[in-house]
Design an enzyme around this catalytic site. Structure first.
Site, PDB file in Angstrom:
ATOM      1  N   GLY A 228       0.995  -1.354  -0.023  1.00 60.88           N
ATOM      2  CA  GLY A 228       0.085   0.032  -0.235  1.00 60.88           C
ATOM      3  C   GLY A 228       0.861   1.277   0.007  1.00 60.88           C
ATOM      4  N   SER A 229       0.299   2.277   0.558  1.00 57.79           N
ATOM      5  CA  SER A 229       0.982   3.546   0.340  1.00 57.79           C
ATOM      6  C   SER A 229       2.090   3.675   1.374  1.00 57.79           C
ATOM      7  CB  SER A 229      -0.010   4.893   0.629  1.00 57.79           C
ATOM      8  OG  SER A 229      -0.491   4.565   1.823  1.00 57.79           O
ATOM      9  N   THR A 230       2.902   4.613   1.388  1.00 58.23           N
ATOM     10  CA  THR A 230       4.274   4.750   2.194  1.00 58.23           C
ATOM     11  C   THR A 230       3.670   5.129   3.805  1.00 58.23           C
ATOM     12  OG1 THR A 230       5.561   5.176   0.343  1.00 58.23           O
ATOM     13  CG2 THR A 230       6.491   5.709   2.676  1.00 58.23           C
ATOM     14  N   GLY A 233       2.135   2.469   5.403  1.00 57.36           N
ATOM     15  CA  GLY A 233       3.095   1.398   5.834  1.00 57.36           C
ATOM     16  C   GLY A 233       3.921   1.868   6.962  1.00 57.36           C
ATOM     17  N   GLU A 250       5.714  -3.228   1.056  1.00 58.25           N
ATOM     18  CA  GLU A 250       5.753  -2.785  -0.526  1.00 58.25           C
ATOM     19  C   GLU A 250       5.025  -1.760  -0.642  1.00 58.25           C
ATOM     20  OE1 GLU A 250       7.329  -4.621  -2.572  1.00 58.25           O
ATOM     21  OE2 GLU A 250       7.925  -6.568  -1.758  1.00 58.25           O
ATOM     22  N   CYS A 284       1.955   0.572  -8.662  1.00 57.53           N
ATOM     23  CA  CYS A 284       3.041   1.049  -8.193  1.00 57.53           C
ATOM     24  C   CYS A 284       4.247   1.187  -8.696  1.00 57.53           C
ATOM     25  CB  CYS A 284       3.112  -0.164  -6.824  1.00 57.53           C
ATOM     26  SG  CYS A 284       3.300  -1.681  -7.621  1.00 57.53           S
TER      27      CYS A 284
HETATM   28  P1  NDP Z   1      -3.382   2.378   1.419  1.00 59.73           P
HETATM   29  O1  NDP Z   1      -1.950   2.482   2.019  1.00 59.73           O
HETATM   30  O2  NDP Z   1      -4.436   3.259   1.592  1.00 59.73           O
HETATM   31  O3  NDP Z   1      -4.025   0.980   1.931  1.00 59.73           O
HETATM   32  C1  NDP Z   1      -3.366  -0.311   1.632  1.00 59.73           C
HETATM   33  C2  NDP Z   1      -4.050  -1.264   2.749  1.00 59.73           C
HETATM   34  O4  NDP Z   1      -4.043  -1.005   3.981  1.00 59.73           O
HETATM   35  C3  NDP Z   1      -5.634  -1.241   2.428  1.00 59.73           C
HETATM   36  O5  NDP Z   1      -6.137  -2.620   2.767  1.00 59.73           O
HETATM   37  C4  NDP Z   1      -6.076  -0.551   3.702  1.00 59.73           C
HETATM   38  O6  NDP Z   1      -7.200  -0.611   3.943  1.00 59.73           O
HETATM   39  C5  NDP Z   1      -5.209  -0.864   4.728  1.00 59.73           C
HETATM   40  N1  NDP Z   1      -4.902   0.246   5.907  1.00 59.73           N
HETATM   41  C6  NDP Z   1      -5.404   1.461   5.769  1.00 59.73           C
HETATM   42  N2  NDP Z   1      -5.017   1.668   6.892  1.00 59.73           N
HETATM   43  C7  NDP Z   1      -4.486   0.842   7.538  1.00 59.73           C
HETATM   44  C8  NDP Z   1      -3.939   0.812   8.977  1.00 59.73           C
HETATM   45  N3  NDP Z   1      -3.765   1.996  10.047  1.00 59.73           N
HETATM   46  N4  NDP Z   1      -3.348  -0.229   9.481  1.00 59.73           N
HETATM   47  C9  NDP Z   1      -3.340  -1.513   8.609  1.00 59.73           C
HETATM   48  N5  NDP Z   1      -3.754  -1.508   7.404  1.00 59.73           N
HETATM   49  C10 NDP Z   1      -4.489  -0.334   6.973  1.00 59.73           C
HETATM   50  O7  NDP Z   1      -2.878   1.874  -0.244  1.00 59.73           O
HETATM   51  P2  NDP Z   1      -4.115   1.929  -1.269  1.00 59.73           P
HETATM   52  O8  NDP Z   1      -4.949   0.837  -1.303  1.00 59.73           O
HETATM   53  O9  NDP Z   1      -4.385   3.164  -1.688  1.00 59.73           O
HETATM   54  O10 NDP Z   1      -2.921   1.376  -2.536  1.00 59.73           O
HETATM   55  C11 NDP Z   1      -2.205   2.314  -3.159  1.00 59.73           C
HETATM   56  C12 NDP Z   1      -0.666   2.214  -2.748  1.00 59.73           C
HETATM   57  O11 NDP Z   1      -0.263   0.989  -2.699  1.00 59.73           O
HETATM   58  C13 NDP Z   1       0.236   3.254  -3.584  1.00 59.73           C
HETATM   59  O12 NDP Z   1       0.870   3.875  -2.979  1.00 59.73           O
HETATM   60  C14 NDP Z   1       1.038   2.047  -4.364  1.00 59.73           C
HETATM   61  O13 NDP Z   1       2.146   2.674  -4.930  1.00 59.73           O
HETATM   62  C15 NDP Z   1       1.079   1.004  -3.499  1.00 59.73           C
HETATM   63  N6  NDP Z   1       1.268  -0.336  -4.097  1.00 59.73           N
HETATM   64  C16 NDP Z   1       2.553  -0.855  -3.737  1.00 59.73           C
HETATM   65  C17 NDP Z   1       2.778  -1.859  -4.634  1.00 59.73           C
HETATM   66  C18 NDP Z   1       4.066  -2.661  -4.429  1.00 59.73           C
HETATM   67  O14 NDP Z   1       4.290  -3.732  -4.600  1.00 59.73           O
HETATM   68  N7  NDP Z   1       5.120  -1.964  -4.048  1.00 59.73           N
HETATM   69  C19 NDP Z   1       1.990  -2.832  -5.298  1.00 59.73           C
HETATM   70  C20 NDP Z   1       0.760  -2.077  -5.344  1.00 59.73           C
HETATM   71  C21 NDP Z   1       0.444  -0.681  -4.752  1.00 59.73           C
HETATM   72  P3  NDP Z   1      -8.457   0.098   3.347  1.00 59.73           P
HETATM   73  O15 NDP Z   1      -8.419   0.071   1.899  1.00 59.73           O
HETATM   74  O16 NDP Z   1      -9.710  -0.499   3.611  1.00 59.73           O
HETATM   75  O17 NDP Z   1      -8.464   1.556   3.919  1.00 59.73           O
END
Ligand code: NDP
Length: 505
Positions: A228-230, A233, A250, A284
Site C-alpha cells: 500500500g502507500s508509504t 506502511g 511494499e 505502484c
Molecule cells: P493504502 O495504504 O491506503 O492501503 C493499503 C491497505 O492498507 C488497504 O487494505 C487499507 O485498507 C489498509 N490500511 C489502511 N489503514 C491501515 C492501518 N492503519 N493499518 C493497517 N492497514 C491499513 O494504499 P492503497 O490501497 O491506496 O494502494 C495504493 C498504494 O499501494 C500506492 O501507494 C501504491 O504505490 C502502493 N502499491 C505498492 C505496490 C508494491 O508492490 N510496492 C503494489 C501495489 C500498490 P482500506 O483500503 O480498507 O483503507
C-alpha cells in the site's frame, strides 16, 4: 451494465458474527453497489487468526509435494473461472476486463512458480561446515513462520496480494488476508475458491477498512505483508513494533523511464505511454517520470504525443483506460497537474481539465521543475513528466532524485545494463516496461520510501520463513575446543591452523 450481485457470503463457515456494521464496495465507473461486506472488528480478526493457527499446524506438516497438489488444484480452479474473477475485478476497480484477465494470468503464473519451487528453495540442504568445523555436518532449511497477515491494495487486487499469499502458502504458512475496502469482493472470491479446493481455513479473508488492517497487525500473526502507500506502511510498522511482529513493506513508487540516444524511440514511447497510463496510472511500478537524451528528445516527444492523443479514459466495454478507482486520488492528481502548470510546466497532452469526476485523461507534462510535486510525489494517475537530459549521467542523477526506489526502465541499445546498474531501485527493466513483475523467479520490492523485504522469487519464499540451522557432529574433533578440558597444546595448534588459513593477504 450487469446487476449488482446479492450480498456475498462470508468465506469462513462458523465465523463469529461480525460487530454488526457493514460497508459497500462500489463500481467506480458508475457508483453502483457491487457488494455489501461485514466490517470485521478486533474480535473477528483474532478469531480468524486462531482458526488459521490450527489450520497452519496441518498445512505446515504436509510435504512440499502435498502442498503443491493443493495449490495446483486452486490454481486450476482460478484459471477455469478467470472470466468470473475478471468481471469482479472490472466491477470493483473499473479496469478493463482484458487488463483484469492479464493481471489474473500473471497472478496464476506466480502461484504456479511458488508451488513448484518451494521445496527446492526452502527444503533442507547441506552447507559446507568449513575447515575448522570439518567434523560437523551442517544443514539449513527454511521453516514456515505460522500465520501471515496480508494487507493488500485495490489497484491490482489479485496480482499484488497473490505475490504475498501464494509465496506464504507455498512456504507452509496459513494466511489471513485483509483486502482493500475498495476490492473486498475480489478478496472474498480468492479465499472462497481456496476453501473449496482445500477444505480448511488455511487462507481466510477479513473485510473492513483501515481499522480491520490495524487489528490484523495487533492480532498476534507471525508476520505482516503489507502492500500500500508509504504513509500507511509507517502506521503498519508502528503497530507491528508493539509486538515485535516482522513486516514486509511494499509501498509506493515514482518510477523513472530513461531513454538513451541510441534507443528504439517508437518502442520507448509506446512503453512509456503504457507504463504511465495503463490501469489509469494506478500502478505502484508504473512510469511517472521520463528522462530523454537531448539527441532524441524531440523525436520521442512527437512520437509519444501522437500516440497519447488517440487514447482516452472512458466507461464502456471497449475502454482501454478506466476510471480512477479511489475517488480521493482525483484531488492528488489535480494538485500535481495544477502545481506543475503554475510552476512553468506545459501540458502537451491533457492538462488542467484532464481530471473529471471519475475519469482522468492522459496527461503529458514537460518543463516541470524537478522539485515539484508532479516529479517528487507519487501521482497514481495517467500522467507523466518528460524532461530533456544532456547525457545518461544526468538521467541517472535525476532518476535517483526522489526518496522512492521501486522500479525503473531503461531504453538503450548498447548501454542498458550499465545504466540499469546505476539506478537506485529494487527492479529495473531494459527495453521493455515492468517486465520484472511478470518473471516469477525475480524478487520484487523496493528501497527507501518504497519499502523493504521482497515478494516473488526465492527471496519471496524465504521472506515468509525462518532459517533453521542444524550442525551435527559426525566424529570427534581433532582439537577439543568447546570444553574446559582444552589444553595449551590445543590453543597453540589452533593458533598455527588459523595462521595458515587466514594469515596471508
Ligand atoms: P493504502 O495504504 O491506503 O492501503 C493499503 C491497505 O492498507 C488497504 O487494505 C487499507 O485498507 C489498509 N490500511 C489502511 N489503514 C491501515 C492501518 N492503519 N493499518 C493497517 N492497514 C491499513 O494504499 P492503497 O490501497 O491506496 O494502494 C495504493 C498504494 O499501494 C500506492 O501507494 C501504491 O504505490 C502502493 N502499491 C505498492 C505496490 C508494491 O508492490 N510496492 C503494489 C501495489 C500498490 P482500506 O483500503 O480498507 O483503507
Amino acid at each position: 451494465m450487469t446487476q449488482a450481485p446479492a450480498r456475498p457470503q462470508s468465506s469462513q463457515p462458523g465465523q463469529p458474527a461480525p460487530s454488526g456494521s457493514t460497508f459497500e464496495s462500489l463500481d467506480p465507473a458508475t457508483g453502483e453497489v457491487v457488494g455489501t461486506f461485514p466490517v470485521h472488528g478486533e474480535a473477528e480478526v483474532r478469531a480468524a487468526v486462531e482458526r488459521a493457527r490450527s489450520a497452519a499446524e496441518w498445512w505446515s506438516a504436509l510435504s512440499f509435494k502435498d502442498r503443491k497438489v493443493y495449490l495446483t488444484t486452486w490454481k486450476a480452479a482460478i484459471t477455469r473461472r478467470m472470466p468470473e474473477l475478471a468481471e469482479l475485478m472490472h466491477r470493483e476497480t473499473g479496469k478493463p476486463r482484458s487488463d483484469a484477465m492479464l493481471e489474473a494470468t500473471l497472478g496464476i503464473d506466480h502461484l504456479a512458480w511458488a508451488a513448484g519451487h518451494a521445496g527446492k528453495v526452502l527444503g533442507r540442504h547441506r552447507v559446507s561446515p568449513g575447515m575448522l568445523m570439518v567434523n560437523q555436518a551442517a544443514t539449513v532449511e527454511f521453516r514456515p513462520l505460522g500465520v501471515v497477515g496480508v494487507i493488500g491494495p485495490w489497484n491490482y487486487p489479485v496480482f499484488t496480494p497473490l505475490g504475498s499469499i501464494a509465496y506464504a502458502l507455498a512456504a507452509g504458512n496459513a494466511v489471513v488476508f485483509k483486502p482493500s475496502e475498495y476490492t473486498p469482493a475480489v478478496g472474498e472470491w480468492l479465499a472462497r475458491t481456496f476453501g473449496e479446493c482445500v477444505g480448511r481455513p488455511v487462507l481466510q479473508v477479513v473485510t473492513g477498512r483501515g481499522e480491520t488492517g490495524a487489528a490484523l497487525c495487533r492480532s498476534g500473526v507471525d508476520k505482516v505483508a503489507f502492500t500500500g502507500s508509504t504513509g500507511t506502511g509507517k502506521k503498519v510498522m508502528a503497530a507491528c513494533a508493539e509486538t515485535l511482529t516482522p513486516v514486509v513493506i511494499e509501498a509506493g513508487g515514482k518510477d523513472p523511464l530513461i531513454v538513451d540516444a541510441d534507443a528504439d524511440v517508437p518502442a520507448a514511447a509506446d512503453a512509456a505511454l503504457w507504463g504511465a497510463c495503463s490501469n489509469a496510472g494506478q500502478t505502484c511500478a508504473g512510469v511517472e517520470r521520463v528522462y530523454v537524451h537531448e539527441r532524441v528528445y524531440d523525436e520521442f516527444l512527437a512520437e509519444i504525443t501522437r500516440r497519447a492523443q488517440g487514447l482516452s479514459a472512458e466507461g464502456g466495454d471497449d475502454a482501454k483506460i478506466g476510471p480512477i478507482t479511489m475517488p480521493g486520488q482525483l484531488g492528488v492528481i489535480r494538485r500535481h497537474i495544477d502545481d506543475a502548470l503554475e510552476r512553468g510546466g506545459r501540458a502537451v497532452v491533457g492538462g488542467a481539465d484532464a481530471v473529471g469526476e471519475r475519469f482522468v485523461q492522459p496527461t503529458i507534462l514537460v518543463d516541470v521543475p524537478e522539485d515539484s510535486a508532479a516529479v517528487q510525489e507519487e501521482t497514481f494517475g495517467p500522467t507523466m513528466t518528460i524532461a530533456k537530459v544532456r547525457d545518461m549521467d544526468e538521467a541517472v542523477e535525476l532518476a535517483n532524485g526522489t526518496p522512492y526506489g521501486l522500479g525503473a526502465t531503461v531504453f538503450s541499445k548498447d548501454n542498458g545494463m550499465a545504466i540499469a546498474e546505476r539506478i537506485r531501485s529494487g527492479m529495473t527493466a531494459i527495453n521493455a516496461v515492468i517486465s520484472f513483475a511478470a518473471i516469477p523467479s525475480l524478487p520484487f520490492g523496493g528501497v527507501g520510501d518504497s519499502g523493504f523485504g521482497r515478494i516473488h522469487g526465492p527471496e519471496g519464499l524465504k521472506e515468509f520463513t525462518y532459517a533453521k540451522a542444524i550442525a551435527r557432529q559426525r566424529f570427534k574433533p581433532a582439537l577439543a575446543l568447546t570444553t574446559f578440558e582444552r589444553t595449551e597444546q590445543a590453543d597453540r595448534r589452533l593458533a598455527a591452523i588459523v595462521k595458515v588459513l587466514h594469515g596471508r593477504g
